[in-house]
Design an enzyme around this catalytic site. Sequence first.
Site, PDB file in Angstrom:
ATOM      1  N   LYS A  79      -7.571  21.898  -6.771  1.00 49.47           N
ATOM      2  CA  LYS A  79      -8.861  22.463  -7.176  1.00 49.47           C
ATOM      3  C   LYS A  79      -9.934  22.242  -6.106  1.00 49.47           C
ATOM      4  CE  LYS A  79      -8.926  20.192 -11.103  1.00 49.47           C
ATOM      5  NZ  LYS A  79      -7.574  19.566 -11.040  1.00 49.47           N
ATOM      6  N   THR A  80     -10.003  21.035  -5.575  1.00 52.21           N
ATOM      7  CA  THR A  80     -10.982  20.764  -4.515  1.00 52.21           C
ATOM      8  C   THR A  80     -10.664  21.574  -3.269  1.00 52.21           C
ATOM      9  OG1 THR A  80     -11.310  18.518  -5.365  1.00 52.21           O
ATOM     10  CG2 THR A  80     -12.032  18.955  -3.112  1.00 52.21           C
ATOM     11  N   ASP A 138     -17.216  18.833  -9.442  1.00 55.39           N
ATOM     12  CA  ASP A 138     -15.955  18.284  -9.954  1.00 55.39           C
ATOM     13  C   ASP A 138     -16.194  17.605 -11.302  1.00 55.39           C
ATOM     14  OD1 ASP A 138     -13.279  17.738  -9.977  1.00 55.39           O
ATOM     15  OD2 ASP A 138     -13.377  16.097  -8.523  1.00 55.39           O
ATOM     16  N   THR A 176     -10.298  18.869 -15.542  1.00 56.29           N
ATOM     17  CA  THR A 176      -8.950  18.583 -16.020  1.00 56.29           C
ATOM     18  C   THR A 176      -8.851  18.770 -17.530  1.00 56.29           C
ATOM     19  OG1 THR A 176      -9.525  16.237 -16.221  1.00 56.29           O
ATOM     20  CG2 THR A 176      -8.499  16.955 -14.158  1.00 56.29           C
ATOM     21  N   ARG A 179      -0.243  16.531  -4.406  1.00 54.23           N
ATOM     22  CA  ARG A 179      -0.790  15.236  -3.984  1.00 54.23           C
ATOM     23  C   ARG A 179       0.287  14.150  -4.019  1.00 54.23           C
ATOM     24  NH1 ARG A 179      -5.865  13.975  -7.088  1.00 54.23           N
ATOM     25  NH2 ARG A 179      -6.844  15.152  -5.395  1.00 54.23           N
TER      26      ARG A 179
END
Length: 373
Positions: free
Chosen positions: A91-92, A136, A185, A244
């Site tokens: 997302k980032t 965020d 999230t 990640r």
Amino acid sequence: MTRDDDQGTSAPADGDAYAAAPPATGGERLVGADADGEDTAVEAALRPKTLAEFVGQPKVREQLDLVLRAARQRGATADHVLLSGAPGLGKTTLSMIIAAEMGAPIRITSGPAIQHAGDLAAILSSLQEGEVLFLDEIHRMSRPAEEMLYMAMEDFRVDVVVGKGPGATAIPLELPPFTLVGATTRAGLLPPPLRDRFGFTAHMEFYEPAELERVVHRSAKLLEVTTDAAGAAEIAGRSRGTPRIANRLLRRVRDYAQVKADGVVTREIARQALAVYEVDERGLDRLDRSVLHALLKLFGGGPVGLSTLAVAVGEERETVEEVAEPFLVREGLLARTPRGRVGTPAAWAHLGLTPPPRPAPGAPGGQSGLFDG
């Protein structure tokens, strides 16, 4: 066993054996999806810079590409974008790509950092025209700031209140057009008025193993790590569908290959390295296997209440419920039922255990099991 114990709705009492230890977080685990300090430092170098470089999420990439291209052709700012999905899915990274594709600067902040409407007003009033504001954890923003954001997103205007009480005055402040990229999230916690103000909403899905292999190969090239196809596949298969985690496992395998071998990541080297770090072939770590072992060996596969299971594992109930269970449920290894947690046939098979025989329905003490045919 109480109903609260089964459902996980009550807090642990003071003095409980498992209440002394601090709750584990995803960032403390090798297979945790939250970013730790090392991840933050390394991810900056590994992030793709354009949509063409971004691996996975084909539908999101296609739709977002149309949104950004149309905005560039009109010479306008892009619509506000809401990205939802589990941690570690990109997302980032996508927010930075949006800014790069639009040729605009980006400002990054988070919901927990905005606890007052004045905090948000200060950020919004300093934005440049066309700038991308990445927010965020937008679901954790305070309600007063959230209400101010409604007008800012829709009318590019905020009302700054000066003074207090009857003498307070609202001064309208015009804002330059900007693009808000919100990430969450937990999309269900966003109020409908906020969700409706986003022009484009995308949900990030977990990655397929083949996509994660591409991620591993790309990251290995950037990190100057030599890996073959089988080694990349082994790492991808244990990465829980999350880039990640794949990058984190790659770095740990790289360390092992450098110290114990010739520096080349092969399937056998990856297996040996991840065995050292206690990550098995399905991506389960020590905590996950402890929960399954307790559920299956101590309680015969359940049903067992959450608090009882947490005591058996030696963890807080919040750690079991929020850290271990989501992945076990997603993998079909554990089920949550009204009576408590239940191990599935897949869990017995994964641990190499034989489930105890169940009495036939109608026999003394027998009843139909949750997974009986």
